[in-house]
Design a protein around this motif. Structure first.
Motif, PDB file in Angstrom:
ATOM      1  N   VAL A  31      12.758  40.032 -49.936  1.00  0.00           N
ATOM      2  CA  VAL A  31      12.203  41.416 -49.546  1.00  0.00           C
ATOM      3  C   VAL A  31      13.786  42.339 -50.230  1.00  0.00           C
ATOM      4  CG1 VAL A  31      11.246  43.534 -48.379  1.00  0.00           C
ATOM      5  CG2 VAL A  31      10.100  41.508 -48.345  1.00  0.00           C
ATOM      6  N   ALA A  32      14.435  41.871 -49.114  1.00  0.00           N
ATOM      7  CA  ALA A  32      15.913  42.301 -49.123  1.00  0.00           C
ATOM      8  C   ALA A  32      16.309  42.157 -50.688  1.00  0.00           C
ATOM      9  CB  ALA A  32      16.783  42.107 -48.336  1.00  0.00           C
ATOM     10  N   ARG A  33      16.007  40.918 -51.024  1.00  0.00           N
ATOM     11  CA  ARG A  33      16.413  40.595 -52.368  1.00  0.00           C
ATOM     12  C   ARG A  33      15.926  41.664 -53.657  1.00  0.00           C
ATOM     13  NH1 ARG A  33      17.452  34.497 -51.442  1.00  0.00           N
ATOM     14  NH2 ARG A  33      19.045  34.430 -50.142  1.00  0.00           N
ATOM     15  N   GLN A  34      14.379  41.795 -53.226  1.00  0.00           N
ATOM     16  CA  GLN A  34      13.910  42.999 -54.319  1.00  0.00           C
ATOM     17  C   GLN A  34      13.888  44.388 -54.624  1.00  0.00           C
ATOM     18  OE1 GLN A  34      12.078  41.590 -56.897  1.00  0.00           O
ATOM     19  NE2 GLN A  34      11.514  43.536 -57.449  1.00  0.00           N
ATOM     20  N   LEU A  35      14.690  44.687 -53.319  1.00  0.00           N
ATOM     21  CA  LEU A  35      15.304  46.046 -52.900  1.00  0.00           C
ATOM     22  C   LEU A  35      16.652  45.760 -53.737  1.00  0.00           C
ATOM     23  CD1 LEU A  35      13.664  46.585 -49.271  1.00  0.00           C
ATOM     24  CD2 LEU A  35      12.706  47.599 -51.547  1.00  0.00           C
ATOM     25  N   GLU A  36      17.031  45.148 -53.261  1.00  0.00           N
ATOM     26  CA  GLU A  36      18.543  45.019 -53.912  1.00  0.00           C
ATOM     27  C   GLU A  36      18.054  45.015 -55.825  1.00  0.00           C
ATOM     28  OE1 GLU A  36      20.892  41.864 -53.615  1.00  0.00           O
ATOM     29  OE2 GLU A  36      22.439  42.899 -53.649  1.00  0.00           O
ATOM     30  N   VAL A 267       7.005  47.269 -59.396  1.00  0.00           N
ATOM     31  CA  VAL A 267       5.208  46.792 -58.845  1.00  0.00           C
ATOM     32  C   VAL A 267       5.507  45.309 -58.975  1.00  0.00           C
ATOM     33  CG1 VAL A 267       3.792  46.049 -61.005  1.00  0.00           C
ATOM     34  CG2 VAL A 267       4.131  48.618 -60.815  1.00  0.00           C
ATOM     35  N   PRO A 268       6.780  44.692 -59.368  1.00  0.00           N
ATOM     36  CA  PRO A 268       6.894  43.395 -58.378  1.00  0.00           C
ATOM     37  C   PRO A 268       7.591  44.039 -57.064  1.00  0.00           C
ATOM     38  CG  PRO A 268       7.829  43.983 -60.314  1.00  0.00           C
ATOM     39  CD  PRO A 268       7.480  44.799 -60.317  1.00  0.00           C
ATOM     40  N   ALA A 269       8.233  44.578 -56.682  1.00  0.00           N
ATOM     41  CA  ALA A 269       8.751  45.022 -55.118  1.00  0.00           C
ATOM     42  C   ALA A 269       6.929  45.449 -54.195  1.00  0.00           C
ATOM     43  CB  ALA A 269       9.333  45.864 -54.966  1.00  0.00           C
ATOM     44  N   SER A 270       6.215  46.150 -54.779  1.00  0.00           N
ATOM     45  CA  SER A 270       4.506  46.393 -55.075  1.00  0.00           C
ATOM     46  C   SER A 270       4.571  45.605 -54.638  1.00  0.00           C
ATOM     47  CB  SER A 270       4.368  47.159 -54.885  1.00  0.00           C
ATOM     48  OG  SER A 270       2.595  47.351 -54.848  1.00  0.00           O
ATOM     49  N   LYS A 271       3.919  44.231 -55.756  1.00  0.00           N
ATOM     50  CA  LYS A 271       3.124  42.531 -55.532  1.00  0.00           C
ATOM     51  C   LYS A 271       3.526  41.612 -54.495  1.00  0.00           C
ATOM     52  CE  LYS A 271       0.522  42.791 -60.053  1.00  0.00           C
ATOM     53  NZ  LYS A 271       0.773  42.522 -60.508  1.00  0.00           N
ATOM     54  N   LEU A 272       4.882  41.794 -54.302  1.00  0.00           N
ATOM     55  CA  LEU A 272       5.839  41.159 -53.144  1.00  0.00           C
ATOM     56  C   LEU A 272       4.833  41.500 -51.778  1.00  0.00           C
ATOM     57  CD1 LEU A 272       7.891  38.336 -52.617  1.00  0.00           C
ATOM     58  CD2 LEU A 272       9.485  40.346 -53.046  1.00  0.00           C
ATOM     59  N   VAL A 273       5.791  42.529 -51.639  1.00  0.00           N
ATOM     60  CA  VAL A 273       5.150  43.174 -50.025  1.00  0.00           C
ATOM     61  C   VAL A 273       4.355  42.947 -49.801  1.00  0.00           C
ATOM     62  CG1 VAL A 273       5.010  45.253 -48.693  1.00  0.00           C
ATOM     63  CG2 VAL A 273       7.926  44.918 -50.502  1.00  0.00           C
ATOM     64  N   SER A 274       3.018  43.400 -50.470  1.00  0.00           N
ATOM     65  CA  SER A 274       1.748  43.293 -50.430  1.00  0.00           C
ATOM     66  C   SER A 274       1.460  41.743 -50.108  1.00  0.00           C
ATOM     67  CB  SER A 274       0.953  44.040 -51.583  1.00  0.00           C
ATOM     68  OG  SER A 274      -0.472  43.615 -51.783  1.00  0.00           O
ATOM     69  N   GLY A 275       1.827  41.108 -51.182  1.00  0.00           N
ATOM     70  CA  GLY A 275       1.546  39.357 -50.333  1.00  0.00           C
ATOM     71  C   GLY A 275       1.999  38.694 -49.131  1.00  0.00           C
ATOM     72  N   ILE A 276       3.233  39.601 -48.817  1.00  0.00           N
ATOM     73  CA  ILE A 276       4.496  38.683 -47.948  1.00  0.00           C
ATOM     74  C   ILE A 276       3.562  39.475 -46.663  1.00  0.00           C
ATOM     75  CG2 ILE A 276       5.730  38.959 -46.929  1.00  0.00           C
ATOM     76  CD1 ILE A 276       7.601  38.971 -49.161  1.00  0.00           C
ATOM     77  N   THR A 277       2.942  40.877 -46.593  1.00  0.00           N
ATOM     78  CA  THR A 277       2.437  41.260 -45.508  1.00  0.00           C
ATOM     79  C   THR A 277       1.091  40.997 -45.395  1.00  0.00           C
ATOM     80  OG1 THR A 277       1.801  43.569 -46.560  1.00  0.00           O
ATOM     81  CG2 THR A 277       4.022  42.932 -45.346  1.00  0.00           C
ATOM     82  N   GLY A 278       0.441  40.832 -46.360  1.00  0.00           N
ATOM     83  CA  GLY A 278      -0.853  40.767 -46.769  1.00  0.00           C
ATOM     84  C   GLY A 278      -1.993  41.907 -46.544  1.00  0.00           C
ATOM     85  N   PHE A 279      -0.833  43.435 -46.659  1.00  0.00           N
ATOM     86  CA  PHE A 279      -1.599  44.488 -46.858  1.00  0.00           C
ATOM     87  C   PHE A 279      -1.871  45.018 -48.383  1.00  0.00           C
ATOM     88  CE2 PHE A 279      -0.980  46.762 -42.881  1.00  0.00           C
ATOM     89  CZ  PHE A 279      -0.591  46.100 -42.109  1.00  0.00           C
ATOM     90  N   THR A 339      13.267  28.738 -62.893  1.00  0.00           N
ATOM     91  CA  THR A 339      13.736  30.179 -64.228  1.00  0.00           C
ATOM     92  C   THR A 339      12.744  30.881 -64.019  1.00  0.00           C
ATOM     93  OG1 THR A 339      14.935  27.860 -65.838  1.00  0.00           O
ATOM     94  CG2 THR A 339      15.273  29.915 -66.659  1.00  0.00           C
ATOM     95  N   ARG A 340      11.699  30.379 -63.853  1.00  0.00           N
ATOM     96  CA  ARG A 340      10.830  31.379 -64.198  1.00  0.00           C
ATOM     97  C   ARG A 340      10.917  31.864 -62.849  1.00  0.00           C
ATOM     98  NH1 ARG A 340       9.547  35.023 -66.992  1.00  0.00           N
ATOM     99  NH2 ARG A 340       7.517  36.591 -65.866  1.00  0.00           N
ATOM    100  N   LEU A 341      10.512  31.293 -61.716  1.00  0.00           N
ATOM    101  CA  LEU A 341      10.934  31.967 -60.303  1.00  0.00           C
ATOM    102  C   LEU A 341      12.141  33.150 -59.974  1.00  0.00           C
ATOM    103  CD1 LEU A 341      10.145  28.631 -58.304  1.00  0.00           C
ATOM    104  CD2 LEU A 341       8.576  30.907 -58.451  1.00  0.00           C
ATOM    105  N   ALA A 342      12.741  32.348 -60.533  1.00  0.00           N
ATOM    106  CA  ALA A 342      14.420  33.582 -61.141  1.00  0.00           C
ATOM    107  C   ALA A 342      14.471  34.299 -61.529  1.00  0.00           C
ATOM    108  CB  ALA A 342      15.293  32.248 -61.414  1.00  0.00           C
ATOM    109  N   ASP A 343      13.459  34.745 -62.982  1.00  0.00           N
ATOM    110  CA  ASP A 343      12.834  36.058 -63.657  1.00  0.00           C
ATOM    111  C   ASP A 343      12.230  36.433 -62.488  1.00  0.00           C
ATOM    112  OD1 ASP A 343      14.439  35.077 -65.562  1.00  0.00           O
ATOM    113  OD2 ASP A 343      12.464  34.326 -66.808  1.00  0.00           O
TER     114      ASP A 343
END
Ligand code: KIV
Ligand code: ZN
Length: 511
Positions: A31-36, A267-279, A339-343
């Protein structure tokens, strides 16, 4: 007046205080990397004194984040501040955020301190923090219900002691916009040297006013807003970052300030946080809800086709919505996968993790021919990627469900490396499977929530399941994804059990 609005993200601290939203160190780092990547100015990475695990997560984030300031929360006591100071030491830019309650009810009933003692403690806290950094934020907890004269007094004292950012939290979400704006105006007018510091706001959403209150404060000169992705946070949550950022950007004529946020990462940040927290994110949620840019009604569609701006005030792609993209298939190789994961901003820390993730990708590609970004995000959210966290592991599952018959599940589960079999009947295939897990795990936890969402479209889509369990006052969320929703449900249940087994207790800074 400075026209830069500082975006202070507290998803990893206040967001994580939401029951069931706790994250592992790896998840926090992602999450921190996505916020950065989104160019958030300040990342509140946690509360270092909460537990050794929280300290470690902040320290690790401080080591790897270079483009955002990394901050730790600390109560106004020496131990908390020293823990915070040590945790942020490796940061390129580090901040200590210390706080003490200032409302009559909190001072008398919670702290059992006099106002004089509270001011003295706040000043000491800032002085201790100065041993570690010049970037010190002071919060007057429950400022929204504090007396203005007392707020002026304590803020004046902490400015003298060296605080650079003064935060005005509406801790219990009690304020309304006009009133909150007036508080900020008065503070800026009355506190000596108020022009030498940044005024910040931190609003909770108990009356659904967190974003409105924060924005009202911005019109009165607040130049930092504390917020979280998807508005995650205690109770009804905090002000939603995506709404603050897009309001300021869309209505620059009103707010007269700008942020440095790369909005395409929202939107990627939103999906990441939702996926990780399950909210999950509600479909009609502003900016990041699935329907936020969907024009269902015929009249709207007609208008948008003739001229987009008839009904759209923002562009979907500006906040990171993309068409579902077919990214990989069963013939894709390890490099294309990496590579796709890195993108997508997902970094895999070791070769071993990459191998496990790639094997799981191949398994999925066998079942589902088209793999979308969302599938990869779900795949990587699954904590099974880090094997050391798995106490329970699903080995096999067989479920019989037939009209007129009682559903029956038979499974093999590994617990601490030892395999056991169990069977159970249930009201449905999921119920039977959960009972079979419980026969082995005997967790005696209470199921608080069970929800299933489809990750992408189509009947071959993966089902993403969230299970929330509670035991002895602790609440955890588990996630699981699979093309078979019974398997996804069992994975989610086992994921939650693993968290109950592995996640240590930690202190809530505000209790
Ligand atoms: O809500 C609140 O008051 C807080 C403080 C610790 C800033 O989260
Ligand atoms: Zn808060």
């Amino acid at each position: 007046m400075n026209d830069h609005l500082v975006i202070f993200d507290t998803t990893l601290r206040d967001g994580e205080q939401s029951p069931g939203a706790s994250m592992t160190k790896d998840e926090k780092l992602r999450v921190a990397r996505q916020l950065e990547r989104m160019r958030v100015d300040v990342i509140e990475a946690g509360f270092a004194a909460a537990s050794p695990g929280d300290f470690d997560a902040i320290h690790t984030i401080a080591q790897s984040i270079r483009e955002s300031t990394v901050c730790s929360l600390a109560r106004a006591n020496e131990n908390d501040i020293r823990r915070a100071g040590e945790a942020i030491k490796p940061a390129a830019s580090g901040r200590i955020h210390t706080f003490i309650a200032t409302s009559p009810i909190h001072m008398e009933k919670k702290l059992r301190m006099t106002p004089d003692q509270v001011v003295e403690q706040a000043v000491k806290a800032v002085q201790w923090a100065r041993e570690y950094t010049d970037d010190i934020e002071f919060s007057a907890e429950d400022a929204g219900r504090s007396e203005l004269d007392f707020l002026c007094r304590i803020f004046e004292a902490v400015i003298k002691a060296g605080a650079k950012t003064l935060n005005v939290p509406d801790t219990v979400g009690y304020n309304v916009p006009g009133q909150f704006a007036a508080t900020i105006r008065s503070l800026r007018e009355r506190v000596p040297n108020s022009d030498k510091v940044i005024w910040s706001v931190h609003c909770h959403n108990d009356l659904g006013l967190a974003v409105a209150n924060s924005l009202a404060a911005v019109t009165e000169g607040a130049r930092q807003v504390e917020c979280t992705i998807n508005g995650l946070g205690e109770r009804a949550g905090n002000a939603a970052l995506e709404e603050i950022v897009m309001a300021v950007r869309t209505r620059q004529d009103i707010f007269g300030c700008t942020t440095r946020i790369d909005t395409t990462q929202i939107v990627p940040a939103s999906k990441l946080v939702s996926g990780i927290t399950g909210f999950p994110v509600q479909p009609n949620k502003a900016i990041v809800g699935a329907n936020a840019f969907a024009h269902e009604s015929g009249i709207h569609q007609d208008g948008v086709l003739k001229h987009r701006e008839t009904y759209e005030i923002m562009r979907a792609q500006d906040v990171g919505w993309t068409q579902n993209k077919l990214v990989l298939g069963k013939h894709s190789g390890r490099n294309a996968f990496k590579t796709r994961l890195a993108d997508l901003g997902i970094t895999v820390d070791s070769e071993e993790q990459l191998n496990i993730a790639f094997a799981r990708f191949k398994e999925l590609a066998d079942k589902k021919h088209e793999i979308f970004d969302e599938d990869l995000q779900a795949l990587m959210s699954d904590e099974a990627v880090t094997p050391e966290q798995e106490h329970y592991k699903l080995v096999s599952l067989r479920v019989c469900s037939e009209t007129g018959e009682t559903p029956h599940a038979r499974m093999t589960l590994s617990a601490g490396g030892v395999e056991s079999q169990s069977e159970a009947d249930g009201d449905g295939p999921v119920d039977a499977s959960f009972k079979a897990v419980e026969r082995i795990a005997a967790s005696h936890s209470e199921l608080l929530l069970f929800s299933v969402n489809s990750i992408t479209g189509g009947t071959d889509a993966q089902g993403e399941v969230t299970v929330r369990l509670s035991k002895n006052g602790r609440v955890v969320n588990g996630q699981g994804a699979d093309t078979d929703i019974v398997v996804a449900s069992v994975k989610a249940y086992i994921n939650a059990l693993n968290k109950l087994v592995s996640k240590p207790e930690k202190v809530n800074p505000q209790v």
